[in-house]
Design a protein around this motif. Structure first.
Motif, PDB file in Angstrom:
ATOM      1  N   ASP A   1       1.011  -1.238  -0.208  1.00 61.66           N
ATOM      2  CA  ASP A   1      -0.048  -0.097   0.170  1.00 61.66           C
ATOM      3  C   ASP A   1       1.030   1.305   0.048  1.00 61.66           C
ATOM      4  O   ASP A   1       0.401   2.283  -0.377  1.00 61.66           O
ATOM      5  CB  ASP A   1      -0.669  -0.084   1.374  1.00 61.66           C
ATOM      6  CG  ASP A   1      -1.890   0.979   1.004  1.00 61.66           C
ATOM      7  OD1 ASP A   1      -2.579   1.330  -0.005  1.00 61.66           O
ATOM      8  OD2 ASP A   1      -2.366   1.673   2.355  1.00 61.66           O
ATOM      9  N   THR A   2       1.982   1.244   0.503  1.00 63.14           N
ATOM     10  CA  THR A   2       3.020   2.440   0.498  1.00 63.14           C
ATOM     11  C   THR A   2       4.052   2.374  -0.316  1.00 63.14           C
ATOM     12  O   THR A   2       5.227   3.107  -0.189  1.00 63.14           O
ATOM     13  CB  THR A   2       3.332   2.592   2.054  1.00 63.14           C
ATOM     14  OG1 THR A   2       4.139   1.375   2.438  1.00 63.14           O
ATOM     15  CG2 THR A   2       2.310   2.829   2.934  1.00 63.14           C
ATOM     16  N   VAL A   3       4.267   1.376  -1.006  1.00 64.90           N
ATOM     17  CA  VAL A   3       5.417   1.468  -2.232  1.00 64.90           C
ATOM     18  C   VAL A   3       5.090   2.386  -3.234  1.00 64.90           C
ATOM     19  O   VAL A   3       3.903   2.619  -3.513  1.00 64.90           O
ATOM     20  CB  VAL A   3       5.469  -0.069  -2.796  1.00 64.90           C
ATOM     21  CG1 VAL A   3       4.498  -0.385  -3.872  1.00 64.90           C
ATOM     22  CG2 VAL A   3       7.133  -0.032  -3.340  1.00 64.90           C
ATOM     23  N   ALA A   4       6.268   2.977  -3.536  1.00 65.31           N
ATOM     24  CA  ALA A   4       6.260   3.870  -4.736  1.00 65.31           C
ATOM     25  C   ALA A   4       6.172   3.271  -6.050  1.00 65.31           C
ATOM     26  O   ALA A   4       7.231   3.280  -6.672  1.00 65.31           O
ATOM     27  CB  ALA A   4       7.534   5.058  -4.671  1.00 65.31           C
ATOM     28  N   ASP A   5       5.128   2.724  -6.587  1.00 68.08           N
ATOM     29  CA  ASP A   5       4.731   2.011  -7.527  1.00 68.08           C
ATOM     30  C   ASP A   5       3.344   1.881  -7.769  1.00 68.08           C
ATOM     31  O   ASP A   5       2.438   1.289  -6.773  1.00 68.08           O
ATOM     32  CB  ASP A   5       5.438   0.568  -7.299  1.00 68.08           C
ATOM     33  CG  ASP A   5       5.489  -0.284  -8.505  1.00 68.08           C
ATOM     34  OD1 ASP A   5       4.675  -0.398  -9.218  1.00 68.08           O
ATOM     35  OD2 ASP A   5       6.666  -1.230  -8.719  1.00 68.08           O
ATOM     36  N   ASP A   6       3.002   1.662  -9.052  1.00 64.25           N
ATOM     37  CA  ASP A   6       1.343   1.682  -9.009  1.00 64.25           C
ATOM     38  C   ASP A   6       0.745   0.114  -9.352  1.00 64.25           C
ATOM     39  O   ASP A   6      -0.153   0.024  -9.222  1.00 64.25           O
ATOM     40  CB  ASP A   6       1.036   2.353 -10.390  1.00 64.25           C
ATOM     41  CG  ASP A   6       1.602   1.722 -11.680  1.00 64.25           C
ATOM     42  OD1 ASP A   6       2.102   0.799 -11.837  1.00 64.25           O
ATOM     43  OD2 ASP A   6       1.414   2.546 -12.842  1.00 64.25           O
ATOM     44  N   LEU A   7       1.983  -0.564  -9.177  1.00 62.93           N
ATOM     45  CA  LEU A   7       1.614  -2.135  -9.276  1.00 62.93           C
ATOM     46  C   LEU A   7       1.012  -2.620 -10.379  1.00 62.93           C
ATOM     47  O   LEU A   7       0.441  -3.746 -10.357  1.00 62.93           O
ATOM     48  CB  LEU A   7       0.733  -2.634  -8.062  1.00 62.93           C
ATOM     49  CG  LEU A   7       1.578  -2.032  -6.621  1.00 62.93           C
ATOM     50  CD1 LEU A   7       0.416  -2.858  -5.345  1.00 62.93           C
ATOM     51  CD2 LEU A   7       2.805  -2.904  -6.438  1.00 62.93           C
ATOM     52  N   SER A   8       1.039  -1.902 -11.391  1.00 59.47           N
ATOM     53  CA  SER A   8       0.400  -2.406 -12.780  1.00 59.47           C
ATOM     54  C   SER A   8       1.036  -3.586 -13.104  1.00 59.47           C
ATOM     55  O   SER A   8       2.340  -3.674 -13.242  1.00 59.47           O
ATOM     56  CB  SER A   8       0.256  -1.239 -13.759  1.00 59.47           C
ATOM     57  OG  SER A   8      -0.246  -0.285 -13.512  1.00 59.47           O
ATOM     58  N   PRO A   9       0.323  -4.745 -13.660  1.00 63.13           N
ATOM     59  CA  PRO A   9       0.828  -5.762 -13.997  1.00 63.13           C
ATOM     60  C   PRO A   9       1.704  -5.755 -15.368  1.00 63.13           C
ATOM     61  O   PRO A   9       1.285  -4.784 -16.153  1.00 63.13           O
ATOM     62  CB  PRO A   9      -0.390  -6.653 -14.057  1.00 63.13           C
ATOM     63  CG  PRO A   9      -1.458  -6.403 -13.502  1.00 63.13           C
ATOM     64  CD  PRO A   9      -1.322  -4.932 -13.265  1.00 63.13           C
ATOM     65  N   ARG A  10       2.678  -6.337 -15.510  1.00 61.44           N
ATOM     66  CA  ARG A  10       3.703  -6.523 -16.629  1.00 61.44           C
ATOM     67  C   ARG A  10       2.771  -7.423 -17.571  1.00 61.44           C
ATOM     68  O   ARG A  10       1.983  -8.142 -17.064  1.00 61.44           O
ATOM     69  CB  ARG A  10       5.016  -7.047 -16.448  1.00 61.44           C
ATOM     70  CG  ARG A  10       5.812  -5.961 -15.574  1.00 61.44           C
ATOM     71  CD  ARG A  10       7.065  -6.664 -15.275  1.00 61.44           C
ATOM     72  NE  ARG A  10       8.043  -5.467 -14.537  1.00 61.44           N
ATOM     73  CZ  ARG A  10       7.899  -5.236 -13.271  1.00 61.44           C
ATOM     74  NH1 ARG A  10       7.196  -5.761 -12.330  1.00 61.44           N
ATOM     75  NH2 ARG A  10       8.748  -4.460 -13.055  1.00 61.44           N
ATOM     76  N   ALA A  11       3.282  -7.368 -18.871  1.00 62.41           N
ATOM     77  CA  ALA A  11       2.751  -8.011 -19.764  1.00 62.41           C
ATOM     78  C   ALA A  11       2.880  -9.813 -19.446  1.00 62.41           C
ATOM     79  O   ALA A  11       3.949 -10.182 -18.753  1.00 62.41           O
ATOM     80  CB  ALA A  11       3.344  -7.855 -21.094  1.00 62.41           C
ATOM     81  N   ALA A  12       2.182 -10.643 -19.921  1.00 65.56           N
ATOM     82  CA  ALA A  12       2.355 -11.873 -19.851  1.00 65.56           C
ATOM     83  C   ALA A  12       3.022 -12.616 -20.887  1.00 65.56           C
ATOM     84  O   ALA A  12       3.369 -11.972 -22.047  1.00 65.56           O
ATOM     85  CB  ALA A  12       0.754 -12.567 -19.818  1.00 65.56           C
ATOM     86  N   LEU A  13       3.479 -13.858 -20.597  1.00 64.36           N
ATOM     87  CA  LEU A  13       4.593 -14.532 -21.773  1.00 64.36           C
ATOM     88  C   LEU A  13       3.580 -14.509 -22.927  1.00 64.36           C
ATOM     89  O   LEU A  13       2.425 -15.001 -22.971  1.00 64.36           O
ATOM     90  CB  LEU A  13       4.535 -15.797 -21.031  1.00 64.36           C
ATOM     91  CG  LEU A  13       5.476 -16.788 -22.220  1.00 64.36           C
ATOM     92  CD1 LEU A  13       6.826 -16.393 -22.323  1.00 64.36           C
ATOM     93  CD2 LEU A  13       5.436 -18.275 -21.514  1.00 64.36           C
ATOM     94  N   PRO A  14       4.257 -14.171 -24.035  1.00 68.09           N
ATOM     95  CA  PRO A  14       3.373 -13.884 -25.214  1.00 68.09           C
ATOM     96  C   PRO A  14       3.275 -15.353 -26.174  1.00 68.09           C
ATOM     97  O   PRO A  14       2.778 -15.335 -27.088  1.00 68.09           O
ATOM     98  CB  PRO A  14       4.308 -12.884 -26.263  1.00 68.09           C
ATOM     99  CG  PRO A  14       5.489 -13.013 -25.637  1.00 68.09           C
ATOM    100  CD  PRO A  14       5.406 -13.230 -24.291  1.00 68.09           C
ATOM    101  N   GLY A  15       4.085 -16.288 -25.845  1.00 68.67           N
ATOM    102  CA  GLY A  15       4.051 -17.374 -26.444  1.00 68.67           C
ATOM    103  C   GLY A  15       5.370 -18.304 -26.205  1.00 68.67           C
ATOM    104  O   GLY A  15       6.238 -17.817 -25.149  1.00 68.67           O
TER     105      GLY A  15
END
Length: 456
Positions: A16-30
Motif C-alpha cells: 500500500d505504501t510502495v512508490a509503484d502503481d503495481l500495474s501488472p507487466r505483460a504475460a508471456l506472449p508464447g
C-alpha cells in the motif's frame, strides 16, 4: 488469473505504501528461448537474476511470475534483513561440523550488509537502516534463554550478541534483553519491486500473470506457452506446494501482521526503540516487529494454522482472531501506545521444509537449480541464495558454493492426514510451551521435545 491492481494495494502495508502503481507487466506472449528461466518473481528469483548478470552480462534471462513481482512473502514480510537462519548454529554444527556451521554464520552476517550495498548499487531507497534486533526477556525463564544465547555466541565467536540489563529496555515487564547488531530494518516491497525494475533496465524479461504448470530439464511449461532454457531455477518458496512435483517438498505455513497508525515522537521516546531497530521476545510462538520509517509499528507473529493439502487461498491471509491477538500482544509489550489504531492487516504463506533447513541446489547434468525453505528468515537469505546459484550455474569457484546448505536435501513431508495433524500440533505445542513456562516458571518440557523438530 491476475488480480485487479486495487487488490495488490491491499496485499499488505508494504504494497500500500510502495512508490509503484503495481500495474501488472505483460504475460508471456508464447513460446520462447532463453539461457536461464526463473520460476517465481520474488526475491530468490530476482536476486538470482541480478547476480547472474554480474557474472555474465550477456545471459538471456526470463522470469515467470503467476501474479506480480513481490506478490508473495518477498513483499509481505516483517522487513527484517537479518542474519537469522532457520537452523541454529548448534544444530548446524551437529549436522555439518563446526567449521561448516561457522562459515554459514559468517556468510549470513555478511549478507545483511550486502543487501544494503546491492540496493544502493541498484539505486533503490528501501529504508535500509542497520539498527540490530532487541530480543526482550520478560520472565526469569526468558532471561535465562537470553543469557544462554549470548553464551553460545561467545563460544562460537562469530555472532556479536550482547546481554542488556533491565535499565536498557522499556518493554513492559522486561528483565533484560539480548541484542544482535546483525539486522537492518527495510521496506520489503520497495526492495522487491525496485529490484524488478532494475533488472528490466539490465535486459531481463519479467512476465507476470503467467502461471507455471510444471518444469523439467530444459523447459518450463505455462498456460501461455513454453520457455526453453538449459538452466531452470525454481524460486517459489511456500507457493511451490501448488505444483504437484513440489507438494511434499515444502509446507506453506501462514504468518500474519498488523501495522499501526504513525505514533508521535514522544511515544517513541518512551518506547525506547530507535529507527532501524527490530524487536522480538523469547516466547516460543514467534513474534517480530519493527519501527517503520514513518513511525508506525509493523508487527507480526505465528499462530495461523496450516490448511489441509497445503492449500493456499487469499482468505487464509486474514484471520481476525490472530490479528486481535497481535494487537493485544503489542499493547502488552508497549502499553504507552494506548488505543492506537491498526491501519493494515495482512498475511501470507512462508515455506517450511521438513527439517527446517533452508537449502540451495544445482544439478549441472539437468540444469535444474532451486532455493528456499527459509521458514520466515528469507529476506536476507534470498540474497545469499541468489549469489550462490549464480556461482554454481556459472562455475565460479567461491566460498559460497562450499557452504553446508548447498545441495542439502530435506526429507519430504508426510502425506495427509499426517501432515495436517503434525504441523498444527506443532503450533499448539508452542502455545502450550509459553503457557507452561508462565505457570511453572521453568523451561518448557514441550519446547524441549519440539526443539529438534524446528531446527534447535
Amino acid at each position: 488469473m491476475v488480480a485487479a491492481v486495487a487488490d495488490y494495494r491491499g496485499l499488505s502495508f508494504w504494497h500500500d505504501t510502495v512508490a509503484d502503481d503495481l500495474s501488472p507487466r505483460a504475460a508471456l506472449p508464447g513460446d520462447r528461448d532463453a539461457d536461464v528461466a526463473i520460476v517465481g518473481g520474488g526475491l530468490t528469483g530476482l536476486w538470482t537474476a541480478w547476480y547472474l548478470l554480474d557474472r555474465d552480462p550477456a545471459l538471456r534471462i526470463v522470469v515467470l511470475e503467476k501474479d506480480i513481482a513481490g506478490f508473495g512473502a518477498s513483499g509481505r514480510n516483517g522487513g527484517w534483513c537479518s542474519a537469522l537462519f532457520p537452523r541454529s548454529t548448534a544444530s548446524l554444527e551437529r549436522a555439518h561440523g563446526r567449521d561448516a556451521a561457522l562459515a554459514l554464520r559468517r556468510a549470513m552476517i555478511g549478507t545483511v550488509d550486502e543487501v544494503g550495498r546491492a540496493a544502493d548499487a541498484a539505486g533503490l531507497d528501501i529504508h535500509y537502516r542497520k539498527g540490530g534486533t532487541v530480543a526482550f526477556a520478560r520472565s526469569e525463564v526468558q532471561l535465562r534463554s537470553a543469557r544462554a544465547d549470548v553464551a553460545d555466541a561467545e563460544r562460537y565467536g562469530v555472532d556479536e550478541l550482547e546481554l542488556w540489563g533491565a535499565e536498557r529496555v522499556r518493554a513492559a515487564g522486561a528483565l533484560g534483553a539480548s541484542f544482535d547488531p546483525a539486522c537492518a530494518r527495510i521496506h520489503p516491497a520497495r526492495l522487491v519491486r525496485g529490484l524488478a525494475r532494475a533488472l528490466e533496465s539490465r535486459g531481463v524479461l519479467i512476465y507476470e500473470g503467467t502461471e507455471v504448470l510444471s518444469f523439467e530439464s530444459g523447459r518450463v511449461r505455462t498456460a501461455l506457452g513454453e520457455v526453453r532454457a538449459p538452466i531452470v531455477v525454481s524460486a517459489l518458496e511456500g507457493y511451490g506446494a501448488a505444483l504437484p512435483q513440489l507438494r511434499r517438498r515444502i509446507l506453506p505455513l501462514y504468518s500474519l501482521m498488523i501495522a499501526t497508525e504513525p505514533l508521535p515522537a514522544e511515544v517513541w521516546d518512551e518506547i525506547g526503540l530507535e529507527h532501524g531497530q527490530t524487536f522480538t521476545d523469547y516466547r516460543h510462538l514467534l513474534i517480530y516487529g519493527q519501527r517503520t520509517a514513518d513511525d508506525r509499528f509493523a508487527f507480526g507473529g505465528r499462530g495461523a494454522r496450516y490448511h489441509w493439502g497445503s492449500a493456499i487461498r487469499p482468505e487464509y491471509d486474514r484471520v481476525p482472531a490472530v490479528f486481535d491477538h497481535l494487537r493485544r500482544t503489542l499493547g502488552e509489550l508497549f502499553p504507552v501506545i494506548g488505543d492506537a489504531a491498526v491501519t493494515h492487516r495482512w498475511g501470507g504463506p512462508l515455506g517450511v521444509p521438513r527439517d527446517w533447513h533452508a537449502s540451495v541446489s544445482f544439478d549441472p547434468r539437468s540444469g535444474l537449480a532451486s532455493a528456499g525453505g527459509y521458514v520466515g528468515d528469507g529476506l536476507s537469505t534470498t540474497n545469499l541464495a541468489g549469489r550462490t546459484i549464480a556461482d554454481l550455474v556459472t562455475g565460479t569457484d567461491s566460498d559460497l558454493v562450499r557452504l553446508p546448505w548447498v545441495n542439502h536435501r530435506s526429507p519430504d513431508w508426510e502425506p495427509e492426514p499426517l501432515r495436517f495433524v503434525g504441523s498444527n500440533a506443532g503450533l499448539l505445542a508452542m502455545s502450550a510451551a509459553d503457557l507452561e513456562e508462565r505457570v511453572t516458571g521453568r523451561a518448557s518440557l514441550a519446547a524441549r521435545v519440539m526443539g529438534p523438530l524446528v531446527g534447535h
